[in-house]
Scaffold this active site. Structure first.
Site, short mmCIF file in Angstrom:
data_model
loop_
_atom_site.label_atom_id
_atom_site.label_comp_id
_atom_site.label_asym_id
_atom_site.label_seq_id
_atom_site.Cartn_x
_atom_site.Cartn_y
_atom_site.Cartn_z
N HIS A 14 1.09 -1.38 -0.12
CA HIS A 14 -0.20 0.11 0.18
C HIS A 14 0.96 1.30 -0.08
O HIS A 14 2.25 1.18 0.23
CB HIS A 14 -0.68 -0.21 1.14
CG HIS A 14 -1.55 -1.07 0.76
ND1 HIS A 14 -3.09 -1.00 2.42
CD2 HIS A 14 -2.31 -2.08 1.10
CE1 HIS A 14 -4.04 -1.97 1.99
NE2 HIS A 14 -3.50 -2.88 0.26
N GLU A 23 0.93 3.51 2.01
CA GLU A 23 1.47 3.98 3.40
C GLU A 23 2.92 3.30 3.34
O GLU A 23 3.70 4.00 3.88
CB GLU A 23 1.02 4.30 4.42
CG GLU A 23 -0.72 4.90 4.19
CD GLU A 23 -1.76 3.72 2.95
OE1 GLU A 23 -2.98 4.94 3.62
OE2 GLU A 23 -1.46 3.16 2.63
N CYS A 52 -5.77 1.98 5.84
CA CYS A 52 -6.88 1.43 6.15
C CYS A 52 -5.70 0.37 7.27
O CYS A 52 -5.43 1.08 7.89
CB CYS A 52 -6.60 -0.40 5.07
SG CYS A 52 -5.50 -0.42 5.42
N CYS A 101 -3.01 -0.80 7.19
CA CYS A 101 -2.00 1.04 7.16
C CYS A 101 -1.87 2.06 8.57
O CYS A 101 -0.46 2.42 8.67
CB CYS A 101 -2.07 1.65 6.16
SG CYS A 101 -1.48 1.08 4.56
#
Length: 145
Positions: free
Chosen positions: A46, A48, A76, A79
């Site tokens: 992801h 992040e 999410c 993260c």
């Protein structure tokens, strides 16, 4: 946030979910990231996580004290956990995620079980632009499938 949007657009160009992140320390961007799960075939990639990994390498530390992360979409739970565990001081996000109704991100960042808490700010300045980028991406995906 504009730099995070540029990262999201890089993901979009690569047919990845268009989410971008930048990490700032002392007013300077020290790391950038965008989703690259498809390219790497790795669920962890992801925006992040990519940015946090780069920032840790840049600072030669897993502790990102004094840093802020700017993300196009509310993180999410995975993260959010990475953000708080990296000791990032502040999260600024530009568009709410579907789990917002349950406050999952905020619950993780503010959990009393953790010894660090991350400030969370919803900056709505670019919300419409970010939302349109995400919506157009998923509409196009549905058309192709």
């Amino acid at each position: 946030m504009e730099e995070a949007i540029k990262q999201a657009n890089k993901a979009l160009e690569k047919d990845e979910v268009p989410i971008g992140a930048v990490i700032v320390k002392n007013g300077k961007i020290i790391a950038r990231g965008y989703n690259c799960r498809e390219k790497n075939q790795n669920a962890l990639m992801h925006a992040e996580i990519v940015a946090i990994d780069k920032a840790c390498k840049k600072l030669n530390s897993w502790r990102l004290d004094g840093c802020q992360i700017y993300v196009t979409l509310e993180p999410c739970p995975m993260c959010a956990g990475a953000i708080v565990n990296a000791r990032i001081d502040k999260l600024v996000y530009g568009c709410q995620e579907k789990t917002s109704e349950e406050n999952l991100c905020e619950k993780i960042l503010k959990s009393n079980r953790l010894n660090h808490h991350t400030e969370m700010v919803f900056d709505q300045t670019y919300q419409k632009q970010i939302s349109q980028i995400l919506s157009a991406f998923f509409q196009e995906k549905r058309k192709r499938n």
